[in-house]
Write a protein that holds these residues in place. Structure first.
Motif, short mmCIF file in Angstrom:
data_model
loop_
_atom_site.label_atom_id
_atom_site.label_comp_id
_atom_site.label_asym_id
_atom_site.label_seq_id
_atom_site.Cartn_x
_atom_site.Cartn_y
_atom_site.Cartn_z
N GLY A 107 -8.10 -3.80 -2.93
CA GLY A 107 -9.01 -2.93 -2.77
C GLY A 107 -10.18 -3.23 -2.14
O GLY A 107 -11.11 -2.53 -1.70
N PRO A 148 -10.53 -3.99 -8.62
CA PRO A 148 -10.41 -4.55 -7.33
C PRO A 148 -11.23 -5.90 -7.21
O PRO A 148 -12.04 -6.32 -8.06
CB PRO A 148 -10.92 -3.34 -6.56
CG PRO A 148 -12.06 -2.97 -7.44
CD PRO A 148 -11.47 -3.04 -8.81
N MET A 199 -5.37 -5.90 2.14
CA MET A 199 -4.75 -4.33 2.20
C MET A 199 -4.43 -3.81 0.74
O MET A 199 -4.80 -2.86 0.30
CB MET A 199 -3.39 -4.23 2.93
CG MET A 199 -3.55 -4.42 4.23
SD MET A 199 -1.84 -4.78 5.05
CE MET A 199 -1.11 -3.27 5.41
N ILE A 252 0.93 -1.30 -0.13
CA ILE A 252 -0.15 0.14 -0.05
C ILE A 252 0.66 1.19 -0.04
O ILE A 252 0.64 2.27 -0.59
CB ILE A 252 -1.02 0.18 1.22
CG1 ILE A 252 -0.33 -0.18 2.32
CG2 ILE A 252 -2.22 -0.88 0.79
CD1 ILE A 252 -1.16 0.32 3.81
N LEU A 273 -11.18 3.02 -9.66
CA LEU A 273 -9.76 2.39 -9.92
C LEU A 273 -8.82 3.33 -9.18
O LEU A 273 -8.78 4.49 -9.44
CB LEU A 273 -9.47 2.61 -11.38
CG LEU A 273 -10.43 1.79 -12.40
CD1 LEU A 273 -10.08 1.75 -13.68
CD2 LEU A 273 -10.54 0.19 -11.91
N ASP A 274 -8.14 2.99 -8.25
CA ASP A 274 -7.32 3.83 -7.64
C ASP A 274 -5.73 3.12 -6.98
O ASP A 274 -5.30 3.64 -6.37
CB ASP A 274 -7.85 4.19 -6.34
CG ASP A 274 -8.50 3.04 -5.46
OD1 ASP A 274 -7.66 2.08 -5.44
OD2 ASP A 274 -9.39 3.34 -4.46
N GLY A 275 -5.55 2.03 -7.86
CA GLY A 275 -4.23 1.33 -7.61
C GLY A 275 -4.30 -0.02 -6.93
O GLY A 275 -3.89 -0.92 -7.41
N THR A 276 -5.34 0.04 -5.82
CA THR A 276 -5.51 -1.32 -5.28
C THR A 276 -6.19 -2.12 -6.28
O THR A 276 -7.30 -1.66 -6.60
CB THR A 276 -6.47 -1.19 -3.92
OG1 THR A 276 -7.50 -0.47 -4.33
CG2 THR A 276 -5.50 -0.44 -2.90
#
Lengths: 203, 336
Positions: free
Chosen positions: B253, B271, B250, B142, B168-171
């Protein structure tokens, strides 16, 4: 886990940050010991200053998905990233009741298993918004709710609306040392001062 | 001086104590399975096979179960856990598939091609990596990888195009599979290395004497002979991956979303949340009776899956054992 531990008799007193649920085991006595402010937080770069209840509901239910549709936000036209707590957490329970009711939190929101993880996510995501216990608002931009800033003073004075309860739970009525301990927490000045460092005393 | 009789008695005592210990472990496992099944039963009984099927929003269903009314006859149990089951299978199988290829190739390198100096460093490092706690990987995930993925692979337009469906935020499953692969590969490398070493030298030498090169000799003789151990390694790794909870909760997502391969490249940055992560994420709600039973139902699915895995691993190894090296044929433990 506090509730289930005390229900099984593994501990004498359990702590909980959520209100009693109808599905909780019977025979538990819930003692309110303090209150806590829930702050709406955005990334430091996004200087959103205030949200109305309608604004919170629009954002967290997924009705409004872009920052340019939120008055006062400074995150351009970016898509809003929602960070919430997992279904069974006290913060989520309180947020749903105090801020969201009758709306539901959007199913696209990322669920985090602790306040610290929500704080971390909002800190590292310039388009993020979440809600945390007051203590975890550090390093983020705490948004005022209904025109009242989220801080200890406003929570104590009762002006800030997003306040939830902290509980200690016993199986059956407390007696003996347990009763004395709970009475100390609720009534003594020393306990009051400890609570007042980061949380809201009841009186 | 110990007489033969005393010696016999000591042996007999050791046998009894060890036997008792072994049977206690069996009893514990049986007890655990019975306990989890009993706890889980109401959730399965209410949903039947639809428990495993798609339908509705799984997170909303969990919230409704958590908010069940007080009367047991009105408990809410409705759950369609397909997104969670799918996420578990998708993430586990991808990580094991990638990890297995990497593990076999690395083990071949360590055993046959690595210079001694490099091998002396490589082997302890691999064994050390196998012992790193998963929460450490989660933190790296993270703090470093998730923000990197968000910056590098997710454009505002991609994000915007799916804004009302998924965030969509990376996780994402990409990060989850990546870290999980790093977590499970070292143990596979260690097992395959041991197995390749256990292949009698004369077999490889025989092949070399016939004029083939070292790579062919190792591939056709060593790896072939080590197949039972490779299966054992895969089973062990799958068991660990199935049970991995903290790290995946973690970095993937933690949303009951079903990533769709038809979404093209976006698929990888979508996610999901596997079963084990769902259990840890929601353990705060255990005291709410129907919610607790639902979590136990998820635990039961994982338990049955890993038992099935152990048995099929054992069966495949038995089939391969005819001409193989069996020194490292271990059985998999349950999810950690």
């Amino acid at each position: 886990m506090g509730v289930s531990d005390v229900a099984h008799g593994r501990v004498t007193i359990g702590n909980s940050s959520r209100d009693p649920k109808p599905g909780d085991p019977g025979g538990l006595v819930w003692h309110k010991i303090a209150k806590d402010a829930i702050c709406l937080i955005t990334n430091d770069k996004n200087k959103l200053s205030n949200l109305s209840q309608n604004g919170v509901q629009q954002i967290f239910s997924g009705g409004v998905r872009h920052w340019n549709d939120v008055p006062g936000a400074s995150a351009g036209k970016d898509t809003i990233d929602l960070f919430v707590r997992t279904a069974a957490s006290g913060t989520q329970d309180a947020f749903q009741k105090i801020f969201m009711d009758p709306f539901n939190v959007s199913s696209t929101a990322k669920q985090k298993s602790s306040n610290g993880l929500v704080q971390q996510s909002v800190k590292s995501d310039k388009d993020g918004i979440g809600y945390v216990s007051l203590y975890f608002a550090k390093g983020t931009n705490a948004v005022a709710y209904k025109g009242v800033a989220c801080n200890l003073r406003n929570a104590k004075s009762g002006q800030y609306g997003g306040v939830r309860n902290f509980w200690m739970i016993t199986r059956g009525a407390a007696h003996g040392q347990t009763k004395k301990w709970l009475a100390w927490i609720k009534k003594s000045n020393a306990a009051n001062r400890i609570i007042a460092t980061q949380w809201v005393p009841l009186h | 001086m110990t007489s033969a009789a005393t010696k016999n008695r000591v042996d007999r005592r050791a046998e009894l104590v060890l036997g008792a210990l072994a049977s206690t472990v069996l009893l514990l496992i049986a007890g655990m399975i019975v306990f989890v099944m009993l706890k889980a039963w109401p959730s399965f009984a209410h949903n039947g096979l639809t428990w495993f099927g798609p339908g509705g929003n799984v997170d909303q269903e969990l919230t409704d179960i958590f908010n069940s009314p007080a009367e047991p006859s009105h408990y809410i149990y409705t759950l369609h856990a397909w997104p969670l089951v799918y996420a578990t299978a998708l993430i586990t199988l991808s990580a094991v598939a990638i990890g297995l290829v990497v593990a076999v190739l690395s083990a071949m390198f360590i055993v046959e091609f690595a210079p001694t100096a490099l091998r002396r460093v490589l082997e302890p490092v691999v064994r050390l990596l196998a012992a790193v706690p998963s929460v450490v990987y989660g933190l790296i995930g993270i703090l470093v990888i998730v923000p990197f993925v968000a910056k590098t692979f997710i454009s505002e337009s991609t994000k915007n195009s799916v804004a009302y469906v998924v965030q969509l935020d990376g996780t994402s499953i990409l990060v989850g599979v990546l870290i999980l692969t790093v977590m499970i590969t070292p143990i596979m490398i260690a097992i395959v290395v041991d197995a390749l070493r256990a292949v009698p030298n004369s077999w490889g030498e025989g092949a070399l004497a016939l004029g083939i090169n070292r790579w062919r000799a190792l591939w056709t003789i060593g790896v072939r002979a080590a197949r039972p151990a490779i299966v054992a390694a895969a089973v062990l790794a799958t068991a660990r991956a199935l049970g991995e909870a903290i790290m995946l909760s973690m970095v993937t997502g933690s949303v009951g979303f079903t990533p769709n391969p038809l979404d093209g490249l976006t698929f990888f940055i979508e996610p999901a949340r596997p079963l084990a992560a769902t259990i840890v994420d929601n353990s705060e709600g255990l005291s709410v009776v129907p919610f607790g039973q639902t979590l136990y139902a998820m635990a039961a699915v994982l338990l049955v899956a890993s038992a099935f895995l152990s048995f099929s691993g054992w069966y495949i190894r038995r089939l391969l054992r005819v001409r193989g090296v069996t020194s490292v044929g271990t059985t998999a433990p349950g999810p950690a």
